[in-house]
Design an enzyme around this catalytic site. Sequence first.
Site, short mmCIF file in Angstrom:
data_model
loop_
_atom_site.label_atom_id
_atom_site.label_comp_id
_atom_site.label_asym_id
_atom_site.label_seq_id
_atom_site.Cartn_x
_atom_site.Cartn_y
_atom_site.Cartn_z
N TYR A 144 8.76 17.84 45.11
CA TYR A 144 9.24 17.94 46.49
C TYR A 144 10.42 18.88 46.51
CZ TYR A 144 11.23 16.55 51.01
OH TYR A 144 11.73 16.53 52.30
N ASP A 239 14.80 23.93 41.10
CA ASP A 239 15.30 23.09 42.18
C ASP A 239 16.05 21.92 41.53
OD1 ASP A 239 15.82 21.37 44.22
OD2 ASP A 239 13.77 21.34 45.04
N LYS A 267 22.60 17.29 47.47
CA LYS A 267 22.94 15.92 47.11
C LYS A 267 24.35 15.78 46.51
CE LYS A 267 18.32 14.32 47.62
NZ LYS A 267 17.03 14.91 47.34
C1 LIG Z 1 16.20 15.82 48.31
C2 LIG Z 1 15.56 17.03 47.73
C3 LIG Z 1 15.43 18.22 48.47
C4 LIG Z 1 15.77 18.30 49.92
O1 LIG Z 1 17.11 18.10 50.20
P1 LIG Z 1 17.54 17.61 51.68
O2 LIG Z 1 19.02 17.61 51.63
O3 LIG Z 1 16.92 16.26 51.88
O4 LIG Z 1 16.99 18.62 52.63
C5 LIG Z 1 14.95 19.34 47.82
N1 LIG Z 1 14.58 19.30 46.53
C6 LIG Z 1 14.69 18.18 45.80
C7 LIG Z 1 14.30 18.19 44.36
C8 LIG Z 1 15.15 17.00 46.40
O5 LIG Z 1 15.19 15.88 45.68
#
Ligand SMILES: *Cc1c(COP(=O)(O)O)cnc(C)c1O
Length: 427
Positions: A144, A239, A267
Amino acid sequence: MKRKRSEQLFEQAQRLIPGGVNSPVRAFKAVGGRPIFVAKARGSKIWDADGNTYLDYVLSWGPMILGHAHPHVVRAIRAAVSNGTSYGAPTELEVRLAGRIQKAFPSMELIRMVSSGTEATMSAIRLARGFTGRDTILKFDGCYHGHADSLLVKAGSGLATLGVPDSPGVPADLAKHTLTAPYNDLSAVRKIFELHGRKIACLIVEPVAANMGVILPKEGFLQGLRDITRHYDSLLIFDEVITGFRIAFGGAQERFGILPDLTCLGKIIGGGLPVGAYGGRREIMERIAPLGPVYQAGTLSGNPLAVTAGIETLKLLSRPGVYRKLEERSKALSTGWADAAKKAGVAVFGTRIASLMTLFFTNRAVTDYATAKTSDTKAYAKFFTAMLDQGVYLAPSQFEAAFLSTAHTDADIEKTVKAAYNAFQKM
Ligand SMILES: *Cc1c(COP(=O)(O)O)cnc(C)c1O
């Protein structure tokens, strides 16, 4: 445990907000029941609207690595708020946070701040396309990367939970540029590059997958991705929105010693306020406006409150021994509940790296999305409910991570393992 107020609030919420939640992962759809409404949080605990307390292993899905309402972070935000909450002009704070990030992530030679992880990955993809002049991207099944159109293809997290591989509303003309491969399958990646390599702008990966439950990269997987992308002049994007400052101060790239071209963060670097960032090699990042033609902007980007919370969080995380302590407690929890399951005769497969873990309800080894999906989600739902009733708040889905914070004590872990044992006994 009475949850009357939460139930009332959920009724009201459903009349005003789709499904009563502002992010689908907060719904209890996959585990049955209704979500608890949180009134406050401190340290390792959250309080619901009825005054029940829970040990929290969701931690806002990762950001709260210091636990909730850490006094230093709260104090810093309080001081910052009296100076105004947004200016739409540069600040010293942004420079300081960027400096701290760059020290931890030397591969991020230039860093652009945004307001969410979704913005970070979306912008990194646009930049990769702009830089290479190619349209195709490659991602992994069950990873994701936020909810930008190009990335909502075979995605994890809430989509895995709800069983929707792709989202309606994403034009087929756009989705066709997103190729996918099974996680941990280097030969599949190699084949895709042999066929399409010269058209692929970038490969984006969670270096440790944490949105289909936690799945570790196999030995050589990340190195293989590095070698293949380099061979075809495609960009490698890590990511690290979850793994950054989580599995090590310098994220997966420090832990595994592999440097991507671009990195996405989010995060933890916002300390619980809305933040994201992306960065990487100077010659690539110099293509972004105002230096270059690839456009990306944001009214609240580098917001002074969020950046302040981020700086304070990174400051506290850089103290000696923080990650060692997290590792010890995480190991105790991970082995504790796996042992409890074994004693009770419940088939599980536990995964963990640093303070990131999942207990899959399957007897298969989980190495990719297909094997993750062999999990018995009904068993997970039973486990989740039994834990909730004992005051332990886990993610309301099998396909998510459990997170630990520095505020979780040995007593918290012990209580959680005991609760898990009770839960398994009932299954
Ligand atoms: C949470 C997450 C996102 C998206 O971040 P948001 O602040 O919710 O838009 C993207 N990549 C990874 C791996 C994530 O866990």
